[in-house]
Design a protein around this motif. Structure first.
Motif, PDB file in Angstrom:
ATOM      1  N   GLU A  18       0.821  -1.220   0.000  1.00 33.54           N
ATOM      2  CA  GLU A  18       0.000   0.000   0.000  1.00 33.54           C
ATOM      3  C   GLU A  18       0.850   1.262   0.000  1.00 33.54           C
ATOM      4  N   LEU A  19       2.061   1.208   0.570  1.00 39.40           N
ATOM      5  CA  LEU A  19       2.935   2.370   0.497  1.00 39.40           C
ATOM      6  C   LEU A  19       3.315   2.660  -0.947  1.00 39.40           C
ATOM      7  N   ARG A  48      -5.364  -4.586  -3.465  1.00 36.54           N
ATOM      8  CA  ARG A  48      -5.054  -3.733  -2.322  1.00 36.54           C
ATOM      9  C   ARG A  48      -5.470  -2.281  -2.621  1.00 36.54           C
ATOM     10  N   ALA A  49      -5.267  -1.840  -3.859  1.00 34.74           N
ATOM     11  CA  ALA A  49      -5.708  -0.494  -4.230  1.00 34.74           C
ATOM     12  C   ALA A  49      -7.225  -0.359  -4.090  1.00 34.74           C
ATOM     13  N   GLU A  50      -7.961  -1.371  -4.526  1.00 35.01           N
ATOM     14  CA  GLU A  50      -9.423  -1.338  -4.404  1.00 35.01           C
ATOM     15  C   GLU A  50      -9.845  -1.314  -2.943  1.00 35.01           C
ATOM     16  N   SER A  74      -2.786 -13.533  -0.564  1.00 36.67           N
ATOM     17  CA  SER A  74      -2.336 -12.805   0.613  1.00 36.67           C
ATOM     18  C   SER A  74      -3.431 -11.855   1.083  1.00 36.67           C
ATOM     19  N   HIS A  75      -3.543 -11.735   2.408  1.00 36.39           N
ATOM     20  CA  HIS A  75      -4.506 -10.832   3.016  1.00 36.39           C
ATOM     21  C   HIS A  75      -3.775  -9.950   4.023  1.00 36.39           C
ATOM     22  N   PRO A  76      -4.142  -8.674   4.102  1.00 30.76           N
ATOM     23  CA  PRO A  76      -3.458  -7.760   5.012  1.00 30.76           C
ATOM     24  C   PRO A  76      -3.441  -8.293   6.446  1.00 30.76           C
ATOM     25  N   GLY A  77      -2.254  -8.259   7.044  1.00 35.67           N
ATOM     26  CA  GLY A  77      -2.100  -8.648   8.441  1.00 35.67           C
ATOM     27  C   GLY A  77      -1.964 -10.124   8.696  1.00 35.67           C
ATOM     28  N   VAL A  78      -2.075 -10.962   7.660  1.00 37.63           N
ATOM     29  CA  VAL A  78      -2.047 -12.418   7.839  1.00 37.63           C
ATOM     30  C   VAL A  78      -0.828 -12.981   7.121  1.00 37.63           C
ATOM     31  N   LEU A  79       0.160 -13.411   7.881  1.00 33.77           N
ATOM     32  CA  LEU A  79       1.377 -13.961   7.280  1.00 33.77           C
ATOM     33  C   LEU A  79       1.116 -15.327   6.662  1.00 33.77           C
ATOM     34  N   ALA A 116       4.674  -3.623   9.870  1.00 32.17           N
ATOM     35  CA  ALA A 116       3.467  -3.036  10.492  1.00 32.17           C
ATOM     36  C   ALA A 116       2.218  -3.830  10.136  1.00 32.17           C
ATOM     37  N   LEU A 117       2.230  -5.119  10.447  1.00 36.36           N
ATOM     38  CA  LEU A 117       1.092  -5.972  10.115  1.00 36.36           C
ATOM     39  C   LEU A 117      -0.210  -5.464  10.730  1.00 36.36           C
ATOM     40  N   ASP A 118      -0.111  -4.821  11.880  1.00 35.62           N
ATOM     41  CA  ASP A 118      -1.314  -4.342  12.550  1.00 35.62           C
ATOM     42  C   ASP A 118      -1.964  -3.159  11.844  1.00 35.62           C
ATOM     43  N   LEU A 119      -1.211  -2.497  10.970  1.00 29.47           N
ATOM     44  CA  LEU A 119      -1.755  -1.352  10.226  1.00 29.47           C
ATOM     45  C   LEU A 119      -2.163  -1.710   8.796  1.00 29.47           C
ATOM     46  N   ALA A 120      -1.734  -2.867   8.325  1.00 25.65           N
ATOM     47  CA  ALA A 120      -1.906  -3.203   6.912  1.00 25.65           C
ATOM     48  C   ALA A 120      -3.382  -3.240   6.517  1.00 25.65           C
ATOM     49  N   GLY A 121      -3.654  -2.680   5.341  1.00 21.81           N
ATOM     50  CA  GLY A 121      -4.994  -2.715   4.781  1.00 21.81           C
ATOM     51  C   GLY A 121      -5.951  -1.671   5.308  1.00 21.81           C
TER      52      GLY A 121
END
Length: 348
Positions: free
Chosen positions: A23-24, A51-53, A89-94, A319-324
């Motif tokens: 996202e950055l 991710r953009a959507e 892949s999903h934000p915050g989920v390794l 920063a997995l806690d901020l992702a998405g």
């Protein structure tokens, strides 16, 4: 392509896909009109589009073959050299299975730089644990991976705040702030054994040379931390200063290096010492970097010195806690891209 006088090509690896790196990259493409680089992301195009959507960013993902000529930069368009995720892949989920994907993005960017298709690479943060769990058991970080892939004996990790990235700034301490490391990602119990005269000399030669080459400093002054509390207190709190660090500095001073130290780290990071310095050399990761990150977190960049290519990175993690969520700050990535472009122009 990479030799453009105004806009060198900068390959941006998008990092851990579950983190904020993707996202950055999208945020830069959405907001930056005057980046001094032709920026191309290295990552999974579908993941970036999704991710953009998710973030509500109106970004066109423009897929192009790795190493191919890029169109002129346009706001809202992100060129991508494609690398496929191994699993969604999903934000915050390794997903450790995507460790191989992350490493492949690095390989693509490194190859582009070595082949002349890019003038520099910038790396978004990776998650070392996920890469290791995914099967790359020897992975200890970007810095070491770049060293081994580029087949060099030694590299140096240096972080710098934005105020220090463009040479000496009038009215500010000359080191405002650059901190290089003699060792990088080592367990603390292994650090003392890694501090040898050979390593220190290599690190100081690389640091001195790249401050001249990449930052335009004609006669760098480097302040060196001791390893032990109070720089060993004359041998009472450790002998590395007496037996290794001091002799190495003395030998290099005789060869014309401008070096101060070893000094106690708890007093070195004060205006009296920093005022006369172009960089600080800390002995280990958590000796120097907490000070620098306190001084300019989110407004600095990580630079790998000693490589045959130009590489910079952000000064933060995944920063997995901020992702998405769309709340991540692209400030450090912006600094890293600008620095990479400037370094590429000087190196070219």
């Amino acid at each position: 392509m990479s030799s453009s006088l105004t806009r060198p090509v900068v390959a941006l690896t998008t990092g851990e896909p579950a983190g904020i790196g993707p996202e950055l990259a999208l945020m830069l493409a959405a907001t930056e009109k005057r980046l001094p680089a032709m920026l191309v992301a290295v990552g999974d195009p579908q993941m970036l589009a999704e991710r953009a959507e998710l973030l509500g960013l109106d970004i066109k993902i423009e897929v192009t073959a790795s190493g191919s000529r890029l169109p002129q930069p346009r706001l809202g368009v992100l060129p991508v050299w494609p690398v496929a995720l191994r699993v969604p892949s999903h934000p915050g989920v390794l997903e450790p299975a995507n460790g191989a994907y992350v490493v492949e993005t690095l390989d693509v960017a490194i190859a582009a730089c070595r082949d002349g298709h890019a003038g520099a690479m910038v790396t978004a943060p990776v998650h070392k644990g996920a890469i290791i769990d995914g099967g790359h058991t020897g992975f200890t970080g970007h810095t070491e991976y770049l060293r081994d892939t580029c087949s060099v004996d030694e590299v140096v990790m240096m972080l710098a705040t934005d105020a220090a990235l463009h040479g000496r700034v009038a009215g500010q301490p000359r080191c405002a702030l650059r901190v290089a490391l003699a060792t990088t990602h080592l367990p603390l119990r292994e650090v003392a054994d890694a501090i040898t005269e050979t390593r220190l000399e290599r690190v100081l030669r690389i640091l001195d040379g790249d401050l001249r080459r990449h930052f335009g400093i004609d006669a760098p002054r480097i302040v060196v931390c001791g390893l032990n509390p109070h720089a060993g207190e004359g041998g009472h709190l450790g002998r590395e200063e007496l037996e290794i660090i001091t002799p190495t500095l003395a030998r290099l001073r005789d060869q014309g290096f401008d070096l101060e130290g070893p000094l106690p780290a708890d007093t070195l990071f004060t205006p009296r010492h920093l005022e006369g310095a172009d960089a600080v050399l800390a002995m280990y990761h958590d000796q120097g970097l907490p000070v620098l990150k306190y001084a300019g977190f989110g407004r600095g960049a990580n630079i790998t010195l000693g490589l045959p290519i130009v590489r910079t990175s952000v000064d933060h993690g995944t920063a997995l806690d901020l992702a998405g969520q769309g709340v991540a700050d692209p400030g450090s990535l912006r600094v890293a891209v600008r620095l990479a472009a400037e370094m590429a122009q000087r190196s070219g």
